[in-house]
Design a protein around this motif. Structure first.
Motif, PDB file in Angstrom:
ATOM      1  N   ARG A 133      39.988   4.875  79.418  1.00 15.18           N
ATOM      2  CA  ARG A 133      39.122   5.239  80.538  1.00 15.18           C
ATOM      3  C   ARG A 133      37.967   6.079  80.019  1.00 15.18           C
ATOM      4  NH1 ARG A 133      38.851   3.147  85.184  1.00 15.18           N
ATOM      5  NH2 ARG A 133      39.222   4.889  86.597  1.00 15.18           N
ATOM      6  N   VAL A 134      36.769   5.783  80.551  1.00 13.29           N
ATOM      7  CA  VAL A 134      35.585   6.573  80.213  1.00 13.29           C
ATOM      8  C   VAL A 134      34.962   7.028  81.521  1.00 13.29           C
ATOM      9  CG1 VAL A 134      33.328   6.566  79.098  1.00 13.29           C
ATOM     10  CG2 VAL A 134      35.190   5.266  78.104  1.00 13.29           C
ATOM     11  N   GLY A 145      32.108   8.757  81.772  1.00 13.49           N
ATOM     12  CA  GLY A 145      30.649   8.659  81.711  1.00 13.49           C
ATOM     13  C   GLY A 145      30.175   7.256  81.388  1.00 13.49           C
ATOM     14  N   GLU A 146      29.046   7.201  80.754  1.00 13.88           N
ATOM     15  CA  GLU A 146      28.404   5.921  80.442  1.00 13.88           C
ATOM     16  C   GLU A 146      28.928   5.368  79.129  1.00 13.88           C
ATOM     17  OE1 GLU A 146      24.222   6.352  79.954  1.00 13.88           O
ATOM     18  OE2 GLU A 146      23.803   4.210  80.057  1.00 13.88           O
ATOM     19  N   MET A 147      29.114   4.073  79.101  1.00 13.03           N
ATOM     20  CA  MET A 147      29.455   3.404  77.846  1.00 13.03           C
ATOM     21  C   MET A 147      28.186   2.727  77.341  1.00 13.03           C
ATOM     22  SD  MET A 147      33.233   1.841  78.601  1.00 13.03           S
ATOM     23  CE  MET A 147      32.857   1.105  80.178  1.00 13.03           C
ATOM     24  N   LEU A 148      27.689   3.227  76.249  1.00 14.52           N
ATOM     25  CA  LEU A 148      26.371   2.799  75.793  1.00 14.52           C
ATOM     26  C   LEU A 148      26.467   2.308  74.359  1.00 14.52           C
ATOM     27  CD1 LEU A 148      23.336   2.966  76.804  1.00 14.52           C
ATOM     28  CD2 LEU A 148      23.193   5.042  75.466  1.00 14.52           C
ATOM     29  N   THR A 149      25.960   1.112  74.125  1.00 13.53           N
ATOM     30  CA  THR A 149      25.895   0.631  72.745  1.00 13.53           C
ATOM     31  C   THR A 149      24.470   0.246  72.431  1.00 13.53           C
ATOM     32  OG1 THR A 149      26.327  -1.666  73.348  1.00 13.53           O
ATOM     33  CG2 THR A 149      28.239  -0.302  72.844  1.00 13.53           C
ATOM     34  N   LEU A 150      24.067   0.479  71.217  1.00 10.58           N
ATOM     35  CA  LEU A 150      22.713   0.156  70.787  1.00 10.58           C
ATOM     36  C   LEU A 150      22.802  -0.613  69.486  1.00 10.58           C
ATOM     37  CD1 LEU A 150      19.630   0.696  71.319  1.00 10.58           C
ATOM     38  CD2 LEU A 150      19.862   2.554  69.697  1.00 10.58           C
ATOM     39  N   SER A 206      23.281  -1.843  75.544  1.00 13.51           N
ATOM     40  CA  SER A 206      24.265  -2.212  76.560  1.00 13.51           C
ATOM     41  C   SER A 206      24.795  -0.940  77.195  1.00 13.51           C
ATOM     42  CB  SER A 206      25.404  -2.998  75.903  1.00 13.51           C
ATOM     43  OG  SER A 206      26.420  -3.219  76.854  1.00 13.51           O
ATOM     44  N   SER A 207      24.715  -0.888  78.498  1.00 11.25           N
ATOM     45  CA  SER A 207      25.175   0.298  79.214  1.00 11.25           C
ATOM     46  C   SER A 207      26.118  -0.143  80.329  1.00 11.25           C
ATOM     47  CB  SER A 207      23.970   1.040  79.803  1.00 11.25           C
ATOM     48  OG  SER A 207      24.405   2.022  80.717  1.00 11.25           O
ATOM     49  N   SER A 208      27.226   0.532  80.454  1.00  6.54           N
ATOM     50  CA  SER A 208      28.161   0.191  81.531  1.00  6.54           C
ATOM     51  C   SER A 208      28.925   1.443  81.944  1.00  6.54           C
ATOM     52  CB  SER A 208      29.130  -0.902  81.071  1.00  6.54           C
ATOM     53  OG  SER A 208      29.876  -0.465  79.966  1.00  6.54           O
ATOM     54  N   ARG A 209      29.499   1.377  83.105  1.00  4.42           N
ATOM     55  CA  ARG A 209      30.336   2.480  83.603  1.00  4.42           C
ATOM     56  C   ARG A 209      31.551   1.898  84.300  1.00  4.42           C
ATOM     57  NH1 ARG A 209      28.257   7.734  83.971  1.00  4.42           N
ATOM     58  NH2 ARG A 209      26.108   7.853  83.239  1.00  4.42           N
ATOM     59  N   GLN A 210      32.641   2.593  84.127  1.00  8.26           N
ATOM     60  CA  GLN A 210      33.841   2.169  84.836  1.00  8.26           C
ATOM     61  C   GLN A 210      33.823   2.744  86.249  1.00  8.26           C
ATOM     62  OE1 GLN A 210      36.838   3.658  82.122  1.00  8.26           O
ATOM     63  NE2 GLN A 210      37.129   1.618  81.260  1.00  8.26           N
ATOM     64  N   LYS A 211      34.535   2.064  87.124  1.00  3.46           N
ATOM     65  CA  LYS A 211      34.634   2.577  88.492  1.00  3.46           C
ATOM     66  C   LYS A 211      35.645   3.715  88.525  1.00  3.46           C
ATOM     67  CE  LYS A 211      35.570  -1.264  90.533  1.00  3.46           C
ATOM     68  NZ  LYS A 211      35.988  -2.207  91.546  1.00  3.46           N
ATOM     69  N   TRP A 212      35.328   4.740  89.263  1.00 14.81           N
ATOM     70  CA  TRP A 212      36.277   5.837  89.469  1.00 14.81           C
ATOM     71  C   TRP A 212      36.547   5.953  90.963  1.00 14.81           C
ATOM     72  CZ3 TRP A 212      38.709   8.926  85.659  1.00 14.81           C
ATOM     73  CH2 TRP A 212      38.408   8.547  84.349  1.00 14.81           C
ATOM     74  N   LEU A 217      34.152  -2.888  86.658  1.00 14.82           N
ATOM     75  CA  LEU A 217      33.105  -1.968  86.214  1.00 14.82           C
ATOM     76  C   LEU A 217      32.190  -1.645  87.394  1.00 14.82           C
ATOM     77  CD1 LEU A 217      32.107  -3.696  82.864  1.00 14.82           C
ATOM     78  CD2 LEU A 217      33.268  -1.501  83.082  1.00 14.82           C
ATOM     79  N   TYR A 243      28.988  -1.032  86.883  1.00 10.41           N
ATOM     80  CA  TYR A 243      27.878  -1.908  86.505  1.00 10.41           C
ATOM     81  C   TYR A 243      27.962  -2.177  85.012  1.00 10.41           C
ATOM     82  CZ  TYR A 243      25.381   1.870  84.155  1.00 10.41           C
ATOM     83  OH  TYR A 243      25.038   2.874  83.284  1.00 10.41           O
TER      84      TYR A 243
END
Lengths: 411, 292
Positions: free
Chosen positions: A159-160, A162-167, B37-43, B68, B70
């Protein structure tokens, strides 16, 4: 160091005592029993003294060792406290692969360089990986952002918050290896709204372009007044005396100008004789249309100037002439455009400027259409609508009307 | 939380700058492509306010398959644009897209239109307002199956296809579409389950397909500048068209004129009705009927 010194000192003392007694005993072999007893007593005394020294040395060593252990433990506690403090407030930077195990909690951010970070425990800050993957295993948790450059986030049940960001990059900058055909100039899309300075810049540019247009018109108008005043007057009179017809003809002409051009081309193209004419007609036709529009516009300007002078009742020779009419008319025609550009520079009433600019453009269009109709009706000024009334001021001066004598009623 | 936010942003900026620095040389002259690539999990999100600003390129929007909030992936020219991914958990405001590096000169569209690409996937079950501003290029927007409350799509010189393949999970308040000099096609608007539709078109070809699963009455205001407008309605929908046009050809096949309006034959008996107000200047208006 102190322990070693005490031990050495004790051993040396025992050796000295034993060494001193040894030779004495061997030299007095036939000695009597009392002497032997004294020697034995001395030996025992020496042994006891050595043992005592040894015991004291051992106690001293033990005490020092105990102190050292306490110091080491204290130092370890200090290191632990410092590490915990650093993790709580800062960033842990690690190189190579790293695993945050189940139940392990990292208080701050964790940065892993050139390696994979596997999270089975909890990171209460950001997890940042450069040059590797971030693996979020079942039960793994990151309360900040998960950032990866040069790798990917592999989530297997973690679980994260915040934001999951890859570049990821695509290697070095792409430079074309072979010359390409020149591209059309790039379109510009403004993503940001125009600023107040942009409005001023556009306003000044608009004022200059309008003035330049006016000066070009004035120059052409002066040339026409000087070389072809009768034609200008004829068109001008047509505008005044046949305003409705001129407007209707101008409007119709503006709709028919393109179909007529197409018809002309077709008509010339299907005949053998017409083909050479076509070569001339194709470039001349648009020129003729533009000339008619410009001539008509100047004629309307002349009408405006003339009419204004009449309304003023001013017959001052210095101002009441064709040059003044044309210049004044041009100024009046362009005034809304100029005003629009000036007001458009003021931010909060910029919309008034836009309205004025639209109005100015419509006025110019209407004037050109009306004038073109008059040009057509008067056959470019060769057919005046009716005989012009004799004007003693203008028509009597050969400078302004070469045919004045011919048109004088009593001539 | 606020005190950590600053540090977090600084850290992210540092890492991104480090990563970006590798290919930033001569970025003004050569193109350096990157993929973010940017994503967020739903809470526990209750609602989402999404704004997407995409200057030029190819854009797709679709529902997310995974749980997700988004997922946004963008390929961009590092020398020209900066990716934008901002989210405020407190307010639910999500901002995604690109910004020009040179705000004064704007975006050099031809350089990025052909090769820039962005794909956005949005959570299905989080109610959302979506504002989408798209400049030049191609856009494929499949917004069916989302929980759309309000939608506003603005496009510039582009080719845009907006579809609702499946029904909106919630009833929408409004769907507003604006197209500049563009080809714009909206398909399955009935699935949007919206109370109000608005379309403002500049110049170009527009298709508004009101097919889909209708479960309410609705109104639509269509304002068209210069161009061809094609309106498609399902046969079982009651349609009323009020037209105000100038120099516009109107093909009202299947409609009956009564008073100042055109009615479909089933207007009185239809379970759901749509009133369309059309304002057009120059061009044509064609009506098509969809058989289910």
């Amino acid at each position: 160091m102190r322990t070693d010194t005490v031990m050495v000192r004790t051993v040396l003392l025992a050796a000295a005592l034993l060494g001193a007694a040894g030779p004495a005993l061997s030299a007095q072999e036939p000695a009597t029993e009392p002497v032997r007893r004294e020697v034995e007593a001395a030996r025992q005394e020496a042994r006891a003294a050595a043992a005592h020294e040894m015991e004291e040395a051992r106690a001293e060593v033990a005490h020092e060792l105990a102190g050292t252990r306490v110091e080491v433990a204290e130092a370890r506690r200090e290191v632990g406290r410092a590490t915990a403090q650093a993790r709580g407030t800062g960033v842990s930077v690690l190189t190579g692969d790293h695993v945050v195990g189940p139940g392990e909690v990292v208080q701050g951010d964790m940065v892993v360089v050139e390696g994979d970070l596997t999270v089975r425990g909890e990171i209460r800050g950001n997890a940042v990986v450069t040059g590797g993957d971030l693996r979020l295993e079942e039960g793994g948790k990151v309360l900040g952002d998960a950032v990866v450059t040069g790798g990917q986030v592999l989530n297997r049940g973690g679980r994260v918050l915040g934001e999951m960001l890859t570049l990821a990059g695509e290697g070095a900058a792409v430079i074309p290896t072979a010359p390409r055909a020149p591209k059309p100039p790039p379109q510009v899309v403004r993503l940001s709204r125009s600023s107040w300075f942009d409005d001023i810049g556009q306003g000044i540019a608009g004022i200059f372009s309008t003035l330049a247009f006016g000066m070009v018109l004035a120059g052409i108008g002066a040339g026409i007044v000087f070389y072809g005043i009768p034609y200008l007057r004829a068109v001008s009179d047509t505008v005044r005396k046949q305003t409705g017809r001129s407007a209707a003809v101008g409007l119709a002409a503006s709709f028919l100008v393109i179909p007529a051009f197409v018809l002309l081309i077709v008509a010339l193209a299907i005949s053998i004789i017409g083909i050479p004419v076509l070569l001339v007609a194709v470039p001349l036709y648009p020129l003729a249309v533009v000339a008619a529009l410009g001539f008509g516009l100047l004629a309307v300007a002349h009408v405006i100037g003339e009419y204004t002078a009449e309304q003023r009742g001013s017959f001052d020779f210095n101002y009441r002439n064709a040059y003044a009419y044309v210049f004044f008319g041009i100024g009046l025609l362009l005034a809304p455009l100029l005003a629009g550009h000036v007001i458009g520079m003021v931010g909060f009433i910029g919309w008034v400027g836009t309205l004025l600019k639209v109005l100015g453009a419509l006025i110019l269009l209407a004037a050109a259409t009306l004038g073109m109709g008059a040009v057509i009706l008067s056959r470019a000024g060769t057919r005046p609508p009716v005989a012009r009334d004799f004007d003693p001021v203008l028509d009597g001066d050969p400078l302004f009307d070469v045919d004045a004598d011919a048109r004088r009623p009593n001539a | 939380m606020p005190d950590r936010g600053l540090g977090r942003r600084a850290l992210l900026a540092l890492v991104l700058a480090t990563g970006a620095g590798c290919g930033s040389a001569d970025a003004s002259d050569a193109q350096s492509w990157r993929t973010v690539s940017s994503s967020r999990q739903k809470w526990d999100e209750k609602a989402l306010d999404v704004k997407v600003e995409y200057g030029a390129g190819r854009l797709t929007v679709a529902p997310a398959d995974r749980p997700l909030l988004y997922q946004f992936q963008m390929r961009y020219d590092e020398g020209q644009v900066v990716p934008v991914t901002e989210y405020d958990r407190e307010t639910g405001k999500l901002r995604l897209g690109m910004e020009s590096r040179d705000r004064e000169r704007g975006l050099r569209v031809n350089r990025v239109r052909n090769e820039s690409r962005a794909d956005l996937h949005l959570a299905r079950d989080v109610p959302m307002d979506l504002r989408l501003e798209f400049g030049a290029g191609q856009a494929e927007l499949d917004l069916g199956g989302l929980s759309m409350r309000r939608l506003r799509v603005s496009t510039g010189a582009s080719e845009t296809r907006l579809t609702f393949r499946s029904a909106n999970l919630v009833q929408a308040e409004s769907v507003r579409m604006e197209a500049g000099a563009a080809r714009f096609e909206a398909v399955g608007l009935g699935n949007a389950r919206a109370e109000r539709f608005e379309f403002q078109g500049g110049v170009g070809e527009t298709v508004l397909d009101f097919g889909g699963a209708w479960d309410r009455n609705a109104t639509a205001k269509v304002s068209m500048g210069i161009g061809a407008l094609r309106l498609r309605f399902p046969r079982d929908l009651g349609v009323r068209i009020v037209k105000d046009s100038f120099l516009t050809r109107f093909d009202g096949s299947g409609l009956v004129k009564r008073g100042g309006a055109y009615y479909s034959r089933n207007w009185e008996s239809a379970p759901n009705r749509l009133t369309v107000e059309v304002d057009a200047a120059l061009g044509s208006i064609d009506i098509d009927w969809i058989d289910r």
